[in-house]
Design an enzyme around this catalytic site. Sequence first.
Site, PDB file in Angstrom:
ATOM      1  N   LYS A 162     -12.201  -0.791   3.785  1.00  0.00           N
ATOM      2  CA  LYS A 162     -12.317  -1.514   2.790  1.00  0.00           C
ATOM      3  C   LYS A 162     -13.566  -2.600   2.720  1.00  0.00           C
ATOM      4  O   LYS A 162     -14.423  -2.531   2.871  1.00  0.00           O
ATOM      5  CB  LYS A 162     -11.123  -2.241   2.200  1.00  0.00           C
ATOM      6  CG  LYS A 162      -9.830  -1.129   2.154  1.00  0.00           C
ATOM      7  CD  LYS A 162      -9.871   0.222   1.191  1.00  0.00           C
ATOM      8  CE  LYS A 162      -9.030   1.178   1.450  1.00  0.00           C
ATOM      9  NZ  LYS A 162      -7.721   0.799   1.343  1.00  0.00           N
TER      10      LYS A 162
ATOM     11  N   TYR B 193       0.629  -1.284   0.001  1.00  0.00           N
ATOM     12  CA  TYR B 193      -0.185   0.025   0.050  1.00  0.00           C
ATOM     13  C   TYR B 193       0.991   1.196   0.010  1.00  0.00           C
ATOM     14  O   TYR B 193       1.766   1.585   0.936  1.00  0.00           O
ATOM     15  CB  TYR B 193      -0.819   0.090   1.181  1.00  0.00           C
ATOM     16  CG  TYR B 193      -1.835   1.257   1.257  1.00  0.00           C
ATOM     17  CD1 TYR B 193      -2.867   1.674   0.340  1.00  0.00           C
ATOM     18  CD2 TYR B 193      -1.806   2.382   2.203  1.00  0.00           C
ATOM     19  CE1 TYR B 193      -3.459   2.614   0.607  1.00  0.00           C
ATOM     20  CE2 TYR B 193      -2.166   3.445   2.319  1.00  0.00           C
ATOM     21  CZ  TYR B 193      -3.206   3.560   1.396  1.00  0.00           C
ATOM     22  OH  TYR B 193      -4.048   4.753   1.563  1.00  0.00           O
TER      23      TYR B 193
END
Length: 381
Positions: free
Chosen positions: A201, A103
Amino acid sequence: MPARYRPETILAQAGGAVDAETGAIVPPIHIATTFLRDPDNQYRRGFAYGRPDNATVRQTEAMLSALEGGAASLLLASGMAAATSLFLALPRPAHIVAPRVMYWGLRKWLVEDAPAHGLTASLVDGADLGAIAAATRPGETRLVWMETPANPLWTITDIKGAATAAHAAGAALAVDSTVATPILTRPLAEGADVVMHAATKYLNGHSDVVAGALSFARTEGLFERAAAVRASLGAILGPIEAALLLRGLRTLHLRVGAQCAAAMKIARHFAADPRVAEVLYPGLENHPGHAVAARQMHGGFGGMLSIRVRGGEEAAIATAAGVALWKRATSLGGVESLIEHRASVEGTASPCPPDLLRLSVGIEAAEDLIADLDRALAAAR
Ligand SMILES: *Cc1c(COP(=O)(O)O)cnc(C)c1O
């Protein structure tokens, strides 16, 4: 709820939460910031102030511990707050091993900001257990951080092997399992010490809460220090967000099942498309991490994939511009499908190829998603 129940049973009933006073099957949201002391000045009910702790947050944390098989969990204000709180919980100075493909926001923090906090990171190929082991420094490395499948190439790390490498150097292993979700992978059962989620998410799943989670194999050590960091920084998740997250979690298993099935269909379809140079999806046999993923992920390979558009960056951006159903937006894991040209987000330090489009598959009909992307690819030529 008894531990023998399967994850979908625990999820559907939000851990069996029924309000003791009213019988409400949806638990109340505790928004109080401060609590009565007992006459002798004690806090025997366990709550004193809203910055260190909150009853609604605790309820959602108990769900996460049940799902991950953890001894304790912490919810924080974002995925970044969760990850950075764990890093700041390490005894310092500390050396960290992390993957090069990860990420991007966290990689940027590790490279640019962490050194000022006494933390230095070595970035390695997360798919290469030998490279992970070689990068550890016994006595100095406190944490090996891995992400699997990792953004945006969906690189797979063998969690068991990474745990062995970390522990051999006296370090802990933490896994960013955002993309795998606790439905597909249980990193603690594979030997990890901590599992992190950007709960923004899949766990919440409806693109309406920013949240982060840490689940720990043990209640002493890192858990206690991370809880202290959260309390002192005020990085706890808000109670309303925790309640929304608990609601989202009730359908996690249904959403992830549908997303895995649709992602596989989309991956197979575009793998045979001459306008697509490469489909990156751990469910495809030619993905370099497929064998490890098949062992470590149960019931599917996740809802995230990337395609590399023949014709390069320009064709990729034109394809993203041409979709109607897919939404051009960042983030992932929601019920609506998203498409994004990642190289323009991640900047020049990123290993992301310029022709790559990241796809977060939602729960729409896979056929509709395929037809929409097909039209966009045709129009981009
Ligand atoms: C989004 C994301 C993060 C950061 O989470 P935020 O809630 O946006 O702070 C970390 N890791 C992965 C894999 C992510 O997708």
